[in-house]
Design a protein around this motif. Structure first.
Motif, PDB file in Angstrom:
ATOM      1  N   ARG A   1       0.807  -1.222   0.000  1.00  0.00           N
ATOM      2  CA  ARG A   1       0.000   0.000   0.000  1.00  0.00           C
ATOM      3  C   ARG A   1       0.843   1.277   0.000  1.00  0.00           C
ATOM      4  O   ARG A   1       0.310   2.378  -0.045  1.00  0.00           O
ATOM      5  CB  ARG A   1      -0.945  -0.005   1.208  1.00  0.00           C
ATOM      6  N   SER A   2       2.156   1.116   0.066  1.00  0.00           N
ATOM      7  CA  SER A   2       3.025   2.285   0.083  1.00  0.00           C
ATOM      8  C   SER A   2       3.017   2.973  -1.282  1.00  0.00           C
ATOM      9  O   SER A   2       3.015   2.325  -2.323  1.00  0.00           O
ATOM     10  CB  SER A   2       4.450   1.868   0.436  1.00  0.00           C
ATOM     11  N   ASP A   3       3.020   4.308  -1.264  1.00  0.00           N
ATOM     12  CA  ASP A   3       3.040   5.061  -2.519  1.00  0.00           C
ATOM     13  C   ASP A   3       4.184   6.060  -2.561  1.00  0.00           C
ATOM     14  O   ASP A   3       4.161   7.024  -3.329  1.00  0.00           O
ATOM     15  CB  ASP A   3       1.708   5.767  -2.748  1.00  0.00           C
TER      16      ASP A   3
ATOM     17  N   GLN B   1       7.506   5.389  -3.182  1.00  0.00           N
ATOM     18  CA  GLN B   1       8.628   4.970  -4.027  1.00  0.00           C
ATOM     19  C   GLN B   1       9.937   4.878  -3.238  1.00  0.00           C
ATOM     20  O   GLN B   1      11.025   4.933  -3.812  1.00  0.00           O
ATOM     21  CB  GLN B   1       8.799   5.885  -5.245  1.00  0.00           C
ATOM     22  N   ALA B   2       9.824   4.730  -1.933  1.00  0.00           N
ATOM     23  CA  ALA B   2      11.011   4.585  -1.091  1.00  0.00           C
ATOM     24  C   ALA B   2      10.802   3.460  -0.087  1.00  0.00           C
ATOM     25  O   ALA B   2      11.360   3.476   1.002  1.00  0.00           O
ATOM     26  CB  ALA B   2      11.316   5.884  -0.365  1.00  0.00           C
ATOM     27  N   THR B   3       9.952   2.493  -0.462  1.00  0.00           N
ATOM     28  CA  THR B   3       9.668   1.349   0.396  1.00  0.00           C
ATOM     29  C   THR B   3       9.874   0.066  -0.399  1.00  0.00           C
ATOM     30  O   THR B   3       9.378  -0.056  -1.529  1.00  0.00           O
ATOM     31  CB  THR B   3       8.227   1.395   0.921  1.00  0.00           C
ATOM     32  N   LEU B   4      10.612  -0.866   0.185  1.00  0.00           N
ATOM     33  CA  LEU B   4      10.846  -2.166  -0.421  1.00  0.00           C
ATOM     34  C   LEU B   4      10.381  -3.247   0.548  1.00  0.00           C
ATOM     35  O   LEU B   4      10.052  -2.964   1.694  1.00  0.00           O
ATOM     36  CB  LEU B   4      12.328  -2.351  -0.753  1.00  0.00           C
TER      37      LEU B   4
ATOM     38  N   PRO C   1      -1.331 -10.123  -6.207  1.00  0.00           N
ATOM     39  CA  PRO C   1      -0.114 -10.183  -7.013  1.00  0.00           C
ATOM     40  C   PRO C   1       0.172  -8.895  -7.774  1.00  0.00           C
ATOM     41  O   PRO C   1       1.340  -8.556  -7.999  1.00  0.00           O
ATOM     42  CB  PRO C   1      -0.393 -11.348  -7.974  1.00  0.00           C
ATOM     43  N   ALA C   2      -0.863  -8.166  -8.150  1.00  0.00           N
ATOM     44  CA  ALA C   2      -0.669  -6.949  -8.938  1.00  0.00           C
ATOM     45  C   ALA C   2      -0.097  -5.799  -8.116  1.00  0.00           C
ATOM     46  O   ALA C   2       0.336  -4.790  -8.682  1.00  0.00           O
ATOM     47  CB  ALA C   2      -1.993  -6.516  -9.566  1.00  0.00           C
ATOM     48  N   ASP C   3      -0.081  -5.940  -6.789  1.00  0.00           N
ATOM     49  CA  ASP C   3       0.374  -4.840  -5.939  1.00  0.00           C
ATOM     50  C   ASP C   3       1.882  -4.804  -5.723  1.00  0.00           C
ATOM     51  O   ASP C   3       2.415  -3.811  -5.239  1.00  0.00           O
ATOM     52  CB  ASP C   3      -0.312  -4.916  -4.568  1.00  0.00           C
ATOM     53  N   LEU C   4       2.563  -5.895  -6.053  1.00  0.00           N
ATOM     54  CA  LEU C   4       3.995  -5.983  -5.802  1.00  0.00           C
ATOM     55  C   LEU C   4       4.721  -6.501  -7.035  1.00  0.00           C
ATOM     56  O   LEU C   4       4.183  -7.315  -7.784  1.00  0.00           O
ATOM     57  CB  LEU C   4       4.268  -6.912  -4.610  1.00  0.00           C
ATOM     58  N   ALA C   5       5.931  -6.021  -7.223  1.00  0.00           N
ATOM     59  CA  ALA C   5       6.733  -6.424  -8.382  1.00  0.00           C
ATOM     60  C   ALA C   5       8.002  -7.117  -7.913  1.00  0.00           C
ATOM     61  O   ALA C   5       8.621  -6.725  -6.919  1.00  0.00           O
ATOM     62  CB  ALA C   5       7.100  -5.193  -9.219  1.00  0.00           C
TER      63      ALA C   5
ATOM     64  N   ASN D   1       4.292   0.717  -7.972  1.00  0.00           N
ATOM     65  CA  ASN D   1       4.467   2.099  -8.435  1.00  0.00           C
ATOM     66  C   ASN D   1       5.936   2.494  -8.579  1.00  0.00           C
ATOM     67  O   ASN D   1       6.232   3.583  -9.061  1.00  0.00           O
ATOM     68  CB  ASN D   1       3.747   3.079  -7.501  1.00  0.00           C
ATOM     69  N   LEU D   2       6.862   1.623  -8.182  1.00  0.00           N
ATOM     70  CA  LEU D   2       8.271   1.927  -8.424  1.00  0.00           C
ATOM     71  C   LEU D   2       8.543   1.670  -9.901  1.00  0.00           C
ATOM     72  O   LEU D   2       8.321   0.569 -10.401  1.00  0.00           O
ATOM     73  CB  LEU D   2       9.175   1.038  -7.563  1.00  0.00           C
ATOM     74  N   PRO D   3       9.014   2.671 -10.651  1.00  0.00           N
ATOM     75  CA  PRO D   3       9.206   2.508 -12.095  1.00  0.00           C
ATOM     76  C   PRO D   3      10.094   1.316 -12.433  1.00  0.00           C
ATOM     77  O   PRO D   3      11.014   0.963 -11.681  1.00  0.00           O
ATOM     78  CB  PRO D   3       9.876   3.827 -12.505  1.00  0.00           C
ATOM     79  N   GLU D   4       9.798   0.702 -13.562  1.00  0.00           N
ATOM     80  CA  GLU D   4      10.522  -0.503 -13.974  1.00  0.00           C
ATOM     81  C   GLU D   4      12.023  -0.264 -14.073  1.00  0.00           C
ATOM     82  O   GLU D   4      12.834  -1.123 -13.689  1.00  0.00           O
ATOM     83  CB  GLU D   4       9.976  -0.998 -15.313  1.00  0.00           C
ATOM     84  N   ALA D   5      12.402   0.893 -14.593  1.00  0.00           N
ATOM     85  CA  ALA D   5      13.832   1.180 -14.731  1.00  0.00           C
ATOM     86  C   ALA D   5      14.511   1.248 -13.366  1.00  0.00           C
ATOM     87  O   ALA D   5      15.641   0.782 -13.195  1.00  0.00           O
ATOM     88  CB  ALA D   5      14.034   2.495 -15.488  1.00  0.00           C
TER      89      ALA D   5
END
Length: 323
Positions: A84-86, A88-91, A112-116, A259-263
Motif C-alpha cells: 500500500r506504500s506510494d 517509491q522509497a519502500t521495499l 499479485p498486482a500490488d507488488l513487483a 508504483n516503483l518505475p521498472e527502470a
C-alpha cells in the motif's frame, strides 16, 4: 541561421524521448532514504540477510537503506504495508511464505498486482533432523517407522503453514505415510522439545539446526533442497534418499510496490545481485546457511507463480490453515 532553419533543426533533435526519461528517472532513484520492510521479527535469517544487504545497497545507490520489522500474521501485515506504500522509497524482503500465504489467508488485503519482483536473494535449506539418541538413522528408516505405526511418529514445526510444516506435509504426501503434526510458536520451543525427544523429527531451518547437529544432539538425515546444502555436501537430499519428486527450497527475495518505475527496479535488482556476489557478504551468508541465488526480476516472478501453485495444492490437500 534563419528562424525556419533553427526550428527545423530543433524538431530533428529528440529532446525528451520516453527511453531517456526512464533512464533519467532510474538514475535519480532513490531521491531519499529507503526503508526495507521485513515482515517478520528481528533475529531470524530473513532479518539477518536484509541487514547484511542494506549497507551495500546504500553505497551503490547513494541513499540510506533502513530495515523496518513489521511482523504478524505470517508476514502478511508487513507485506500489506509495503503493497500500500506510494512513496517509491519502500521495499519488501519476503520468504517462501509469500507464496504460501494466498492458500492460508483467502482474503489477503493485497494481491499479485500490488507488488513487483526485483531479485532473488538466497535459499536457506531446511534439514530433516531427529534427536541424537533416536533409533532412526536415515530417511528410509523414518518412512518405515511411520508406515509401521501410522500417526505415532510426530514432527514438530514452528507453526501452521511455515516452511518447516510444509516440508513435512509434502514428505508425508509423497512417502504415503501418516505422521502427527505438533505445531509450536516458533522454532526455538520446537527444537527444545525435539532435543528432549518429546517429538520424533523436524524439518528445521539449517540456521537453527546446525549448532545442535555439530554437538551431536541432533542427527541430520537429509536436506530438503533440490541440491545438496553447501554446508553439508555429504548429506543427501530427501530426493536422493528415496523420494524422487521431493524438493523444498526455502527462498528469500526482494520485492517492490508496483508504483516503483521498472527502470528503477532494474537498477535496484542490479545492486542486489552485485551485493550478494561480494565475498564478505557471501561469507556472512554462509554463517547462517544462506546460499545466494542467481536470477533477475523475471525469473523471480516465475518462481513466485510456480511456488504459489505448488504450495497452494499442498496446503489444500493437507488441510493446512493459518493459526
Amino acid at each position: 541561421m534563419d528562424r525556419r532553419s533553427l526550428l527545423l533543426g530543433l524538431c530533428a533533435v529528440p529532446l525528451c524521448t520516453p527511453a531517456l526519461v526512464g533512464t533519467a528517472r532510474a538514475q535519480s532513484w532513490p531521491a531519499r532514504p529507503v526503508r526495507i520492510i521485513v515482515p517478520f521479527p528481528p533475529g531470524g535469517a530473513i532479518d539477518a540477510m536484509t541487514r547484511l544487504l542494506a549497507p551495500s545497497l546504500s553505497e551503490a545507490l547513494g541513499q540510506p537503506f533502513v530495515v523496518e520489522n513489521r511482523a504478524g500474521a505470517g508476514g502478511t501485515i508487513g507485506t500489506e504495508a509495503a503493497a500500500r506504500s506510494d512513496d517509491q522509497a519502500t521495499l519488501l524482503m519476503v520468504s517462501m511464505a509469500h507464496a504460501v500465504n494466498p492458500a492460508l489467508y483467502p482474503r489477503l488485503p493485497y494481491g499479485p498486482a500490488d507488488l513487483a519482483a526485483v531479485a532473488p536473494v538466497a535459499v536457506v535449506p531446511n534439514i530433516l533432523v531427529v534427536p541424537g539418541a533416536s533409533p532412526i538413522q536415515d530417511v528410509r528408516g523414518l518412512v518405515a517407522a511411520a508406515k509401521q505405526d501410522p500417526g505415532q511418529i510426530t514432527y514438530a514445526s514452528a507453526g501452521n503453514g511455515t516452511s518447516i510444516h510444509l516440508a513435512a506435509a509434502l514428505f508425508c504426501a509423497l512417502a504415503k505415510v501418516e505422521m502427527t503434526h505438533v505445531p509450536y510458536r516458533g522454532s526455538s520451543p520446537a527444537i527444545a522439545d525435539l532435543l528432549a525427544s518429546r517429538v520424533d523429527c523436524m524439518f528445521d531451518s539449517i540456521t537453527s539446526a546446525a549448532p545442535h547437529i555439530a554437538e551431536g544432539r541432533l542427527r541430520a538425515l537429509a536436506a530438503t533442497t533440490t541440491r545438496r546444502a553447501q554446508a553439508y555436501p555429504d548429506l543427501p537430499t530427501v530426493a536422493e534418499a528415496g523420494l524422487a519428486d521431493y524438493a523444498v527450497d526455502p527462498w528469500f527475495a526482494m520485492l517492490a510496490p508496483r508504483n516503483l518505475p521498472e527502470a528503477a527496479r532494474g537498477r535496484l535488482g542490479e545492486a542486489v545481485r552485485a551485493a550478494i556476489q561480494q565475498p564478505a557478504i557471501r561469507e556472512k551468508f554462509a554463517i547462517i546457511g544462506a546460499e545466494p541465488m542467481e536470477g533477475d526480476g523475471a525469473s523471480l516472478q516465475a518462481l513466485i507463480e510456480a511456488e504459489t501453485a505448488k504450495w497452494g495444492k499442498v496446503a489444500k490437500e493437507a488441510g493446512i490453515q493459518a493459526d
